[in-house]
Write an enzyme that holds these catalytic residues in place. Structure first.
Site, PDB file in Angstrom:
ATOM      1  N   ILE A  64      11.366 -11.867  -1.563  1.00  0.00           N
ATOM      2  CA  ILE A  64      10.248 -12.687  -1.074  1.00  0.00           C
ATOM      3  C   ILE A  64       9.404 -13.170  -2.236  1.00  0.00           C
ATOM      4  CG2 ILE A  64       8.182 -12.719   0.373  1.00  0.00           C
ATOM      5  CD1 ILE A  64       9.526 -10.593   2.135  1.00  0.00           C
ATOM      6  N   ARG A 103       2.453  -5.297   3.927  1.00  0.00           N
ATOM      7  CA  ARG A 103       2.077  -4.263   4.875  1.00  0.00           C
ATOM      8  C   ARG A 103       0.579  -4.011   4.744  1.00  0.00           C
ATOM      9  NH1 ARG A 103       6.181  -4.955   7.279  1.00  0.00           N
ATOM     10  NH2 ARG A 103       7.696  -3.407   7.999  1.00  0.00           N
ATOM     11  N   GLU A 114      -5.907  -0.291  20.968  1.00  0.00           N
ATOM     12  CA  GLU A 114      -7.236   0.291  20.810  1.00  0.00           C
ATOM     13  C   GLU A 114      -7.838   0.791  22.121  1.00  0.00           C
ATOM     14  OE1 GLU A 114     -11.571  -0.917  18.887  1.00  0.00           O
ATOM     15  OE2 GLU A 114     -10.010  -2.434  19.142  1.00  0.00           O
ATOM     16  N   ASP A 125      -1.759 -11.414   7.144  1.00  0.00           N
ATOM     17  CA  ASP A 125      -0.845 -11.380   8.285  1.00  0.00           C
ATOM     18  C   ASP A 125      -0.645  -9.954   8.759  1.00  0.00           C
ATOM     19  OD1 ASP A 125       0.975 -12.705  10.117  1.00  0.00           O
ATOM     20  OD2 ASP A 125       2.607 -11.753   8.998  1.00  0.00           O
TER      21      ASP A 125
END
Length: 336
Positions: free
Chosen positions: A152, A233, A268, A257
């Site tokens: 990437i 992440r 939640e 993202d």
């Protein structure tokens, strides 16, 4: 072998069925959890995506399980050590969407640098066509810091060349041949990348070594007004440090993202009702909400991978992982 696919859309179900040469298996739309584990009670193979938490407890409740395939590159949602201890192989999709994710990183860069979302909202919600609040800046001539030069990161470097950007990279295992091929320079330290880059984009895996790679100790090292892009992440960035950098003016903006604790964020209400959140989780949720509402932050729901081409690539590799396991020639095993 009996196969159950979790966390899979109707579109992907159709792709699986069309690409499979036999029985594609059973499809479950929801992520795998203790609550729906009975759907895979007899499964020998399961495939999952990033929101399925394949814990030791989950694994122990699947007595026939032989193979776990995650339809993602990251596999931090799977207890790979426990799977290995029980003789269960874990495979991933190591190369999907490399170009797709890199392109999305630039979508976030452009969204921030040209204030696209704010401008669109002003026109749509206020019918206000005033342009004075939306002065942006060109990517041309700016320095892009790429942290992580795997597939990437290298695609990001290639795209950056099209924008006529200078590229400075950092990687724990630098590849000088690739640097020459793609026209970038490796920095000796991460701090050097942070201090010299107008935009920093993160492309590292979720590992113990990369957790909070961006943290309170180095957030002040960023070039003043720089943008931070994270399509990797959430745990790579300490949300408290990020908020500090945004609020004190060190960072000009962040395109995210992914968020730390994003799975808890999605669940939640249920977690709060069941009183299952610990103090650290509650703190992270609060910080996530602050980022979601921050005027300098653009957040998307983990969609960098999500293109037609990428999804087909994921499913094709998943099917090959399953077929290779069945033939005794395993591929893409992450816990061997």
């Amino acid at each position: 072998m009996s196969t159950v696919h979790f966390e899979i859309s109707e579109t992907d179900q159709a792709l699986f069925s069309s690409l499979s040469q036999g029985d594609a298996g059973k499809f479950i739309a929801e992520p795998l959890s203790i609550d729906n584990i009975s759907e895979a009670a007899d499964a020998e193979i399961i495939t999952v995506f990033i929101n399925s938490q394949v814990t030791a407890d989950v694994i122990d409740r699947l007595p026939n399980l032989k193979l776990i395939v995650t339809r993602s590159t990251g596999f931090d949602h799977i207890d790979t050590s426990h799977a290995k201890s029980k003789g269960i192989a874990v495979c991933n999709v190591p190369a999907y969407g490399s170009r797709t994710v890199a392109e999305f990183a630039f979508a976030l860069m452009l969204g921030l640098s040209r204030k696209v979302v704010e401008a669109s909202m002003q026109v749509e919600q206020q019918n206000n066509w005033d342009v004075n609040s939306f002065e942006g800046f060109n990517l041309q001539g700016k320095t892009l810091g790429i942290v992580g030069t795997g597939r990437i990161g290298l695609n990001a470097a290639q795209i950056a060349k099209g924008f006529d950007m200078t590229i400075l990279a950092f990687d724990a295992f630098p590849n000088q041949d690739k640097a020459t091929q793609y026209g970038f320079t490796y920095a000796a330290t991460l701090d050097e990348v942070l201090s010299q880059s107008d935009v920093v984009t993160l492309h590292v895996p979720a590992l113990p070594e990369t957790k909070h790679m961006i943290n309170k100790a180095n957030i002040s090292k960023f070039k003043k007004g720089a943008l931070l892009i994270n399509t990797a992440r959430g745990d790579v960035v300490d949300p408290e440090a990020l908020l500090q950098g945004l609020n004190d003016g060190t960072l000009g903006g962040a395109g995210l993202d992914v968020l730390a604790g994003e799975q808890d964020l999605k669940e939640e209400a249920e977690l709060m009702a069941s009183n299952k959140l610990n103090l650290e989780q509650m703190r992270t949720l609060l910080e996530d909400h602050m980022l979601l509402n921050h005027p300098k932050v653009l957040v998307t729901p983990h969609i960098a991978f999500n293109t037609t081409e990428s999804r087909q690539e994921i499913i094709d590799t998943t099917l090959k992982n399953i077929a290779s396991f069945g033939s005794g020639q395993q591929q893409n095993v992450v816990n061997s």
